[in-house]
Motif scaffolding. Structure first.
Motif, PDB file in Angstrom:
ATOM      1  N   THR A   9      14.488 -60.662  51.402  1.00  0.00           N
ATOM      2  CA  THR A   9      14.856 -60.105  52.705  1.00  0.00           C
ATOM      3  C   THR A   9      16.118 -59.276  52.518  1.00  0.00           C
ATOM      4  O   THR A   9      17.146 -59.788  52.066  1.00  0.00           O
ATOM      5  CB  THR A   9      15.114 -61.235  53.723  1.00  0.00           C
ATOM      6  N   PHE A  10      16.007 -58.003  52.858  1.00  0.00           N
ATOM      7  CA  PHE A  10      17.113 -57.067  52.647  1.00  0.00           C
ATOM      8  C   PHE A  10      17.809 -56.723  53.958  1.00  0.00           C
ATOM      9  O   PHE A  10      17.204 -56.758  55.022  1.00  0.00           O
ATOM     10  CB  PHE A  10      16.593 -55.774  52.000  1.00  0.00           C
ATOM     11  N   ARG A  11      19.081 -56.366  53.833  1.00  0.00           N
ATOM     12  CA  ARG A  11      19.768 -55.795  54.981  1.00  0.00           C
ATOM     13  C   ARG A  11      19.072 -54.468  55.273  1.00  0.00           C
ATOM     14  O   ARG A  11      18.818 -53.678  54.346  1.00  0.00           O
ATOM     15  CB  ARG A  11      21.249 -55.601  54.677  1.00  0.00           C
ATOM     16  N   PRO A  12      18.711 -54.193  56.520  1.00  0.00           N
ATOM     17  CA  PRO A  12      17.946 -52.977  56.831  1.00  0.00           C
ATOM     18  C   PRO A  12      18.563 -51.697  56.272  1.00  0.00           C
ATOM     19  O   PRO A  12      17.833 -50.815  55.799  1.00  0.00           O
ATOM     20  CB  PRO A  12      17.900 -52.965  58.365  1.00  0.00           C
ATOM     21  N   GLU A  13      19.866 -51.615  56.275  1.00  0.00           N
ATOM     22  CA  GLU A  13      20.520 -50.401  55.783  1.00  0.00           C
ATOM     23  C   GLU A  13      20.473 -50.290  54.254  1.00  0.00           C
ATOM     24  O   GLU A  13      20.843 -49.253  53.701  1.00  0.00           O
ATOM     25  CB  GLU A  13      21.967 -50.323  56.292  1.00  0.00           C
ATOM     26  N   GLN A  14      19.987 -51.327  53.564  1.00  0.00           N
ATOM     27  CA  GLN A  14      19.918 -51.334  52.104  1.00  0.00           C
ATOM     28  C   GLN A  14      18.512 -51.111  51.560  1.00  0.00           C
ATOM     29  O   GLN A  14      18.314 -51.080  50.349  1.00  0.00           O
ATOM     30  CB  GLN A  14      20.467 -52.657  51.561  1.00  0.00           C
ATOM     31  N   ILE A  15      17.524 -50.961  52.431  1.00  0.00           N
ATOM     32  CA  ILE A  15      16.135 -50.839  51.974  1.00  0.00           C
ATOM     33  C   ILE A  15      15.939 -49.641  51.063  1.00  0.00           C
ATOM     34  O   ILE A  15      15.320 -49.755  50.006  1.00  0.00           O
ATOM     35  CB  ILE A  15      15.161 -50.807  53.169  1.00  0.00           C
ATOM     36  N   SER A  16      16.458 -48.486  51.437  1.00  0.00           N
ATOM     37  CA  SER A  16      16.239 -47.302  50.589  1.00  0.00           C
ATOM     38  C   SER A  16      16.881 -47.492  49.213  1.00  0.00           C
ATOM     39  O   SER A  16      16.314 -47.073  48.194  1.00  0.00           O
ATOM     40  CB  SER A  16      16.756 -46.033  51.265  1.00  0.00           C
ATOM     41  N   GLU A  17      18.027 -48.155  49.162  1.00  0.00           N
ATOM     42  CA  GLU A  17      18.664 -48.423  47.862  1.00  0.00           C
ATOM     43  C   GLU A  17      17.801 -49.362  47.026  1.00  0.00           C
ATOM     44  O   GLU A  17      17.632 -49.162  45.817  1.00  0.00           O
ATOM     45  CB  GLU A  17      20.057 -49.012  48.066  1.00  0.00           C
ATOM     46  N   PHE A  18      17.247 -50.392  47.666  1.00  0.00           N
ATOM     47  CA  PHE A  18      16.349 -51.297  46.934  1.00  0.00           C
ATOM     48  C   PHE A  18      15.133 -50.538  46.404  1.00  0.00           C
ATOM     49  O   PHE A  18      14.750 -50.709  45.239  1.00  0.00           O
ATOM     50  CB  PHE A  18      15.887 -52.463  47.806  1.00  0.00           C
ATOM     51  N   LEU A  19      14.521 -49.724  47.247  1.00  0.00           N
ATOM     52  CA  LEU A  19      13.320 -48.994  46.813  1.00  0.00           C
ATOM     53  C   LEU A  19      13.625 -48.063  45.644  1.00  0.00           C
ATOM     54  O   LEU A  19      12.820 -47.954  44.711  1.00  0.00           O
ATOM     55  CB  LEU A  19      12.708 -48.240  47.985  1.00  0.00           C
ATOM     56  N   GLU A  20      14.769 -47.419  45.674  1.00  0.00           N
ATOM     57  CA  GLU A  20      15.166 -46.572  44.539  1.00  0.00           C
ATOM     58  C   GLU A  20      15.320 -47.411  43.268  1.00  0.00           C
ATOM     59  O   GLU A  20      14.854 -47.015  42.197  1.00  0.00           O
ATOM     60  CB  GLU A  20      16.482 -45.852  44.843  1.00  0.00           C
ATOM     61  N   LEU A  21      15.964 -48.554  43.406  1.00  0.00           N
ATOM     62  CA  LEU A  21      16.158 -49.453  42.264  1.00  0.00           C
ATOM     63  C   LEU A  21      14.820 -49.945  41.725  1.00  0.00           C
ATOM     64  O   LEU A  21      14.578 -49.925  40.508  1.00  0.00           O
ATOM     65  CB  LEU A  21      17.035 -50.629  42.690  1.00  0.00           C
ATOM     66  N   PHE A  22      13.930 -50.362  42.617  1.00  0.00           N
ATOM     67  CA  PHE A  22      12.626 -50.855  42.177  1.00  0.00           C
ATOM     68  C   PHE A  22      11.846 -49.760  41.462  1.00  0.00           C
ATOM     69  O   PHE A  22      11.322 -49.973  40.365  1.00  0.00           O
ATOM     70  CB  PHE A  22      11.813 -51.395  43.362  1.00  0.00           C
ATOM     71  N   HIS A  23      11.771 -48.582  42.059  1.00  0.00           N
ATOM     72  CA  HIS A  23      10.983 -47.505  41.461  1.00  0.00           C
ATOM     73  C   HIS A  23      11.575 -47.018  40.134  1.00  0.00           C
ATOM     74  O   HIS A  23      10.832 -46.593  39.250  1.00  0.00           O
ATOM     75  CB  HIS A  23      10.787 -46.364  42.450  1.00  0.00           C
ATOM     76  N   GLN A  42       5.146 -55.097  51.124  1.00  0.00           N
ATOM     77  CA  GLN A  42       6.053 -55.094  52.262  1.00  0.00           C
ATOM     78  C   GLN A  42       5.426 -55.920  53.369  1.00  0.00           C
ATOM     79  O   GLN A  42       4.223 -55.779  53.661  1.00  0.00           O
ATOM     80  CB  GLN A  42       6.318 -53.679  52.762  1.00  0.00           C
ATOM     81  N   ASP A  43       6.198 -56.780  53.988  1.00  0.00           N
ATOM     82  CA  ASP A  43       5.726 -57.618  55.091  1.00  0.00           C
ATOM     83  C   ASP A  43       5.294 -56.727  56.252  1.00  0.00           C
ATOM     84  O   ASP A  43       5.989 -55.777  56.604  1.00  0.00           O
ATOM     85  CB  ASP A  43       6.850 -58.561  55.533  1.00  0.00           C
ATOM     86  N   THR A  44       4.146 -57.035  56.836  1.00  0.00           N
ATOM     87  CA  THR A  44       3.619 -56.205  57.919  1.00  0.00           C
ATOM     88  C   THR A  44       4.376 -56.390  59.230  1.00  0.00           C
ATOM     89  O   THR A  44       4.318 -55.518  60.100  1.00  0.00           O
ATOM     90  CB  THR A  44       2.126 -56.492  58.171  1.00  0.00           C
ATOM     91  N   ASN A  45       5.083 -57.494  59.386  1.00  0.00           N
ATOM     92  CA  ASN A  45       5.802 -57.762  60.634  1.00  0.00           C
ATOM     93  C   ASN A  45       7.316 -57.623  60.521  1.00  0.00           C
ATOM     94  O   ASN A  45       8.001 -57.581  61.543  1.00  0.00           O
ATOM     95  CB  ASN A  45       5.471 -59.175  61.129  1.00  0.00           C
ATOM     96  N   HIS A  46       7.824 -57.575  59.314  1.00  0.00           N
ATOM     97  CA  HIS A  46       9.267 -57.478  59.087  1.00  0.00           C
ATOM     98  C   HIS A  46       9.515 -56.409  58.029  1.00  0.00           C
ATOM     99  O   HIS A  46       9.371 -56.676  56.829  1.00  0.00           O
ATOM    100  CB  HIS A  46       9.846 -58.825  58.637  1.00  0.00           C
ATOM    101  N   ALA A  47       9.903 -55.239  58.462  1.00  0.00           N
ATOM    102  CA  ALA A  47      10.030 -54.086  57.568  1.00  0.00           C
ATOM    103  C   ALA A  47      11.082 -54.268  56.480  1.00  0.00           C
ATOM    104  O   ALA A  47      11.056 -53.549  55.478  1.00  0.00           O
ATOM    105  CB  ALA A  47      10.348 -52.827  58.377  1.00  0.00           C
TER     106      ALA A  47
END
Length: 106
Positions: A9-23, A42-47
Motif C-alpha cells: 500500500t503506497f502513499r497516493p502521491e508516491q505511486i508514480s515513483e513506485f511505478l518508475e522504480l518497478f519498471h 493493481q487492486d481494483t478498489n484501491h488505486a
C-alpha cells in the motif's frame, strides 16, 4: 515451484515513483537465477494498492534474490514509499485431492 505474493500500500502521491522504480527493475528481477515469472497487479478498489506476483524455482532461489545487490537497492527504495506495512507470503500449488461429502476422492 514457489509463488510469492507481496501486497503493498503506497502513499497516493508516491505511486508514480513506485511505478518508475518497478519498471526500471522488473527485467533485472526476471533475469535473476530461479525467477520464472513476475507481474504487477493493481487492486481494483484501491488505486494505491499493488501486488507483485512472482514464481521462483525454489525458496532458495527466492532467498538468493533477497540477498542480492539488486534487492538491496529496490526493496529499501520501495519501502520508503509505503503508506502501510506490506503483506508478503509464499504459496505453492496444492496437491490435495478434492473429496466429496462422503470423504471419497473425486
Amino acid at each position: 515451484m514457489l509463488i510469492r505474493i507481496v501486497r503493498m500500500t503506497f502513499r497516493p502521491e508516491q505511486i508514480s515513483e513506485f511505478l518508475e522504480l518497478f519498471h526500471a527493475s522488473e527485467d533485472h528481477i526476471r533475469h535473476m537465477p530461479g525467477c520464472r515469472f513476475l507481474e504487477l497487479w493493481q487492486d481494483t478498489n484501491h488505486a494505491n494498492v499493488y501486488c507483485t506476483h512472482s514464481h521462483w524455482e525454489s525458496e532458495e532461489a527466492l532467498n538468493a534474490y533477497r540477498r542480492s545487490a539488486l534487492f538491496g537497492q529496490v526493496w529499501p527504495a520501495t519501502k520508503a514509499l509505503f503508506a502501510a506495512p506490506p503483506l508478503a507470503f509464499s504459496v505453492q500449488p496444492a496437491s490435495v485431492s478434492v473429496t466429496n461429502s462422503a470423504g471419497v476422492g473425486s
